[in-house]
Design a protein around this motif. Structure first.
Motif, PDB file in Angstrom:
ATOM      1  N   ALA A 193     -90.849 -35.795  63.026  1.00 57.82           N
ATOM      2  CA  ALA A 193     -92.167 -35.905  63.671  1.00 57.82           C
ATOM      3  C   ALA A 193     -92.115 -36.431  65.102  1.00 57.82           C
ATOM      4  O   ALA A 193     -93.120 -36.396  65.809  1.00 57.82           O
ATOM      5  CB  ALA A 193     -93.079 -36.800  62.828  1.00 57.82           C
ATOM      6  N   SER A 194     -90.958 -36.906  65.540  1.00 54.45           N
ATOM      7  CA  SER A 194     -90.901 -37.562  66.848  1.00 54.45           C
ATOM      8  C   SER A 194     -89.513 -37.384  67.461  1.00 54.45           C
ATOM      9  O   SER A 194     -88.558 -37.036  66.751  1.00 54.45           O
ATOM     10  CB  SER A 194     -91.206 -39.060  66.646  1.00 54.45           C
ATOM     11  OG  SER A 194     -90.936 -39.812  67.789  1.00 54.45           O
ATOM     12  N   GLY A 195     -89.412 -37.595  68.755  1.00 55.76           N
ATOM     13  CA  GLY A 195     -88.116 -37.729  69.437  1.00 55.76           C
ATOM     14  C   GLY A 195     -87.129 -36.603  69.192  1.00 55.76           C
ATOM     15  O   GLY A 195     -87.449 -35.419  69.335  1.00 55.76           O
ATOM     16  N   THR A 219     -76.567 -54.659  62.179  1.00 53.06           N
ATOM     17  CA  THR A 219     -76.674 -53.859  60.942  1.00 53.06           C
ATOM     18  C   THR A 219     -76.772 -52.371  61.281  1.00 53.06           C
ATOM     19  O   THR A 219     -76.137 -51.528  60.635  1.00 53.06           O
ATOM     20  CB  THR A 219     -77.903 -54.307  60.111  1.00 53.06           C
ATOM     21  OG1 THR A 219     -77.986 -55.722  60.153  1.00 53.06           O
ATOM     22  CG2 THR A 219     -77.782 -53.851  58.686  1.00 53.06           C
ATOM     23  N   TYR A 220     -77.553 -52.064  62.307  1.00 53.21           N
ATOM     24  CA  TYR A 220     -77.687 -50.675  62.767  1.00 53.21           C
ATOM     25  C   TYR A 220     -76.311 -50.126  63.158  1.00 53.21           C
ATOM     26  O   TYR A 220     -75.934 -49.021  62.764  1.00 53.21           O
ATOM     27  CB  TYR A 220     -78.639 -50.653  63.966  1.00 53.21           C
ATOM     28  CG  TYR A 220     -78.896 -49.299  64.592  1.00 53.21           C
ATOM     29  CD1 TYR A 220     -80.036 -48.571  64.272  1.00 53.21           C
ATOM     30  CD2 TYR A 220     -78.025 -48.762  65.535  1.00 53.21           C
ATOM     31  CE1 TYR A 220     -80.296 -47.341  64.874  1.00 53.21           C
ATOM     32  CE2 TYR A 220     -78.276 -47.542  66.141  1.00 53.21           C
ATOM     33  CZ  TYR A 220     -79.412 -46.833  65.810  1.00 53.21           C
ATOM     34  OH  TYR A 220     -79.659 -45.619  66.404  1.00 53.21           O
ATOM     35  N   ALA A 221     -75.563 -50.917  63.932  1.00 56.17           N
ATOM     36  CA  ALA A 221     -74.256 -50.456  64.423  1.00 56.17           C
ATOM     37  C   ALA A 221     -73.311 -50.175  63.259  1.00 56.17           C
ATOM     38  O   ALA A 221     -72.588 -49.163  63.258  1.00 56.17           O
ATOM     39  CB  ALA A 221     -73.655 -51.503  65.359  1.00 56.17           C
ATOM     40  N   ASN A 265     -84.700 -41.133  75.550  1.00 53.18           N
ATOM     41  CA  ASN A 265     -86.091 -41.527  75.763  1.00 53.18           C
ATOM     42  C   ASN A 265     -86.976 -41.104  74.583  1.00 53.18           C
ATOM     43  O   ASN A 265     -87.543 -40.009  74.580  1.00 53.18           O
ATOM     44  CB  ASN A 265     -86.559 -40.865  77.068  1.00 53.18           C
ATOM     45  CG  ASN A 265     -87.929 -41.329  77.475  1.00 53.18           C
ATOM     46  OD1 ASN A 265     -88.435 -42.325  76.964  1.00 53.18           O
ATOM     47  ND2 ASN A 265     -88.541 -40.588  78.375  1.00 53.18           N
ATOM     48  N   THR A 266     -87.050 -41.965  73.561  1.00 51.00           N
ATOM     49  CA  THR A 266     -87.896 -41.701  72.384  1.00 51.00           C
ATOM     50  C   THR A 266     -88.657 -42.978  72.020  1.00 51.00           C
ATOM     51  O   THR A 266     -88.507 -44.002  72.684  1.00 51.00           O
ATOM     52  CB  THR A 266     -87.046 -41.289  71.158  1.00 51.00           C
ATOM     53  OG1 THR A 266     -86.345 -42.449  70.676  1.00 51.00           O
ATOM     54  CG2 THR A 266     -86.047 -40.196  71.469  1.00 51.00           C
ATOM     55  N   ASN A 267     -89.382 -42.897  70.915  1.00 51.40           N
ATOM     56  CA  ASN A 267     -90.181 -44.063  70.486  1.00 51.40           C
ATOM     57  C   ASN A 267     -89.352 -45.137  69.780  1.00 51.40           C
ATOM     58  O   ASN A 267     -89.887 -46.189  69.426  1.00 51.40           O
ATOM     59  CB  ASN A 267     -91.284 -43.609  69.521  1.00 51.40           C
ATOM     60  CG  ASN A 267     -92.308 -42.760  70.235  1.00 51.40           C
ATOM     61  OD1 ASN A 267     -92.523 -42.929  71.431  1.00 51.40           O
ATOM     62  ND2 ASN A 267     -92.920 -41.831  69.508  1.00 51.40           N
TER      63      ASN A 267
HETATM   64  N1  LIG Z   1     -83.199 -42.736  70.922  1.00 53.43           N
HETATM   65  C1  LIG Z   1     -81.971 -43.188  71.042  1.00 53.43           C
HETATM   66  O1  LIG Z   1     -81.599 -43.740  72.093  1.00 53.43           O
HETATM   67  C2  LIG Z   1     -80.995 -43.037  69.909  1.00 53.43           C
HETATM   68  C3  LIG Z   1     -79.664 -43.366  70.152  1.00 53.43           C
HETATM   69  C4  LIG Z   1     -78.730 -43.232  69.135  1.00 53.43           C
HETATM   70  C5  LIG Z   1     -79.117 -42.749  67.895  1.00 53.43           C
HETATM   71  N2  LIG Z   1     -80.439 -42.457  67.671  1.00 53.43           N
HETATM   72  C6  LIG Z   1     -80.795 -41.971  66.337  1.00 53.43           C
HETATM   73  O2  LIG Z   1     -81.524 -40.770  66.459  1.00 53.43           O
HETATM   74  C7  LIG Z   1     -82.330 -40.595  65.291  1.00 53.43           C
HETATM   75  C8  LIG Z   1     -83.737 -40.202  65.722  1.00 53.43           C
HETATM   76  O3  LIG Z   1     -84.333 -41.270  66.424  1.00 53.43           O
HETATM   77  P1  LIG Z   1     -85.286 -41.065  67.688  1.00 53.43           P
HETATM   78  O4  LIG Z   1     -84.654 -41.738  68.821  1.00 53.43           O
HETATM   79  O5  LIG Z   1     -85.693 -39.643  67.810  1.00 53.43           O
HETATM   80  O6  LIG Z   1     -86.498 -42.009  67.256  1.00 53.43           O
HETATM   81  P2  LIG Z   1     -88.037 -41.704  66.961  1.00 53.43           P
HETATM   82  O7  LIG Z   1     -88.622 -43.031  66.606  1.00 53.43           O
HETATM   83  O8  LIG Z   1     -88.647 -40.952  68.081  1.00 53.43           O
HETATM   84  O9  LIG Z   1     -87.996 -40.758  65.687  1.00 53.43           O
HETATM   85  C9  LIG Z   1     -87.572 -41.221  64.419  1.00 53.43           C
HETATM   86  C10 LIG Z   1     -88.375 -40.496  63.339  1.00 53.43           C
HETATM   87  O10 LIG Z   1     -87.873 -40.932  62.069  1.00 53.43           O
HETATM   88  C11 LIG Z   1     -88.999 -41.164  61.220  1.00 53.43           C
HETATM   89  N3  LIG Z   1     -88.654 -42.093  60.164  1.00 53.43           N
HETATM   90  C12 LIG Z   1     -88.467 -43.435  60.251  1.00 53.43           C
HETATM   91  N4  LIG Z   1     -88.239 -43.942  59.023  1.00 53.43           N
HETATM   92  C13 LIG Z   1     -88.269 -42.907  58.155  1.00 53.43           C
HETATM   93  C14 LIG Z   1     -88.111 -42.786  56.748  1.00 53.43           C
HETATM   94  N5  LIG Z   1     -87.892 -43.846  55.974  1.00 53.43           N
HETATM   95  N6  LIG Z   1     -88.176 -41.545  56.198  1.00 53.43           N
HETATM   96  C15 LIG Z   1     -88.422 -40.457  56.978  1.00 53.43           C
HETATM   97  N7  LIG Z   1     -88.608 -40.510  58.296  1.00 53.43           N
HETATM   98  C16 LIG Z   1     -88.535 -41.719  58.876  1.00 53.43           C
HETATM   99  C17 LIG Z   1     -90.076 -41.719  62.148  1.00 53.43           C
HETATM  100  O11 LIG Z   1     -91.358 -41.593  61.579  1.00 53.43           O
HETATM  101  C18 LIG Z   1     -89.874 -40.868  63.382  1.00 53.43           C
HETATM  102  O12 LIG Z   1     -90.663 -39.697  63.350  1.00 53.43           O
HETATM  103  C19 LIG Z   1     -82.244 -41.911  64.525  1.00 53.43           C
HETATM  104  O13 LIG Z   1     -81.318 -41.789  63.464  1.00 53.43           O
HETATM  105  C20 LIG Z   1     -81.710 -42.883  65.549  1.00 53.43           C
HETATM  106  O14 LIG Z   1     -81.026 -43.968  64.963  1.00 53.43           O
HETATM  107  C21 LIG Z   1     -81.380 -42.580  68.652  1.00 53.43           C
END
Ligand SMILES: NC(=O)c1ccc[n+]([C@@H]2O[C@H](COP(=O)([O-])OP(=O)(O)OC[C@H]3O[C@@H](n4cnc5c(N)ncnc54)[C@H](O)[C@@H]3O)[C@@H](O)[C@H]2O)c1
Length: 291
Positions: A14-16, A156-158, A191-193
């Motif tokens: 739904a996002s990012g 924990t994330y790492a 650049n995401t939420n």
């Molecule tokens: N943005 C960054 O800089 C970055 C860097 C490294 C890794 N990531 C990884 O990329 C992936 C996507 O993140 P993003 O940056 O697009 O963030 P985001 O917040 O824009 O999108 C994450 C999406 O996951 C959904 N979500 C959260 N918990 C959930 C659950 N329990 N079940 C189903 N959906 C769930 C949220 O509703 C959201 O739509 C993640 O795994 C994140 O850890 C992001």
């Protein structure tokens, strides 16, 4: 149209990054099962995205919901060709001195068990698909530069994201016999939420905070711009495509070079230790000539 006649399942769509990947897969011919816990944004995405995008509510912390998602995708289209395990959030913020077992487990369930269970319940529907013969049956897991070392995220994330990398390799060996490839992508700062979603601040401050992160990261990496979701979606699409038919068990770091080294290693304006030694040698030479 790299994904014509293919069924793709995306978690956290739904996002990012998930939304960008969903749009890319759909634009290139796939039927995309876009899942998320955010029903409103997920439905909006399905309505507004070009192509065949079907929203399904799925909480990846609930294995039964993951199983139901995979079963539904297979019932409606005959099987699954690509799975993008993407859903995530920042997780527990506590350091290792403070964290309790429940917070640890919740983050691990969201970021690591979800990936394992995604694979577990998708694979029965991936076996025997025509894409397994063409190199196009593929699982892509989203890890992070946080898996490279400490300093990019809470602990924990790492640890969970490092687990995703190892799971990727183990699953790649387990599933090779079925013609299913498994790879990961390690995004840098995108650049995401994700950075602001859990902050208890007004929306306009969240927008400012996102811009601040983009600015800080672009100053800290060789590619001098903020990362965008499409940067990661393009890497995911490559790994999912037939063009990556010889690629399995690996991870693609897509981070604008932030993990390459400290600023002085790529910015000629910034003197490092080596430059300081050369300058010292020059000073000694000049002093000797003067004497
Ligand atoms: N943005 C960054 O800089 C970055 C860097 C490294 C890794 N990531 C990884 O990329 C992936 C996507 O993140 P993003 O940056 O697009 O963030 P985001 O917040 O824009 O999108 C994450 C999406 O996951 C959904 N979500 C959260 N918990 C959930 C659950 N329990 N079940 C189903 N959906 C769930 C949220 O509703 C959201 O739509 C993640 O795994 C994140 O850890 C992001």
């Amino acid at each position: 149209m790299r994904f014509s006649d293919r069924t793709v399942v995306v978690t956290g769509a739904a996002s990012g990054i998930g939304a960008a990947a969903t749009a890319l897969f759909a634009r290139e011919g796939a039927v995309v099962f876009a899942s998320d816990i955010d029903v409103e944004s997920g439905k909006k995405l399905a309505e507004e995205t070009e192509g065949d995008v079907r929203f399904v509510r799925c909480d990846v912390c609930d294995p039964a919901a993951i199983e139901a998602l995979m079963d539904r995708a297979a019932e409606e289209t005959g099987g699954i060709d690509t799975l993008l395990n993407n859903a995530g959030a920042g997780g527990a913020r506590e350091s290792i001195e403070e964290i309790g077992p429940d917070a640890w487990d919740r983050t691990m369930d969201l970021l690591l068990r979800s990936v394992a269970m995604g694979i577990r319940y998708a694979v029965p529907h991936m076996k025997g698909r025509p894409s397994t013969k063409k190199g196009g049956a593929s699982i892509v897991n989203i890890s992070s530069v946080a898996a490279v070392g400490p300093g990019y995220s809470p602990t924990t994330y790492a640890v969970a994201k490092a687990g995703v990398l190892h799971l990727t390799k183990c699953a790649a060996t387990d599933l090779a016999q079925h013609g299913i490839r498994v790879n990961a992508v390690q995004p840098g700062f995108i650049n995401t939420n994700i950075f602001t979603a859990s902050l208890d601040i007004p929306d306009e401050l969240k927008t400012q905070a996102k811009a601040m992160i983009a600015q800080m990261s672009s100053n800290a990496q060789p590619v001098a711009r903020g990362g965008e979701p499409i940067d990661i979606a393009e890497a995911v699409a490559y790994l999912a495509s037939d063009a990556a038919g010889f690629v399995t068990g690996t991870s693609l770091i897509v981070d604008g070079g932030i993990t390459l080294g400290p600023r002085h290693s790529w910015d000629p304006e910034e003197g490092g230790a080596f430059e300081a030694l050369i300058a010292l040698e020059e000073q000694v030479k000049q002093a000797q000539q003067t004497a």
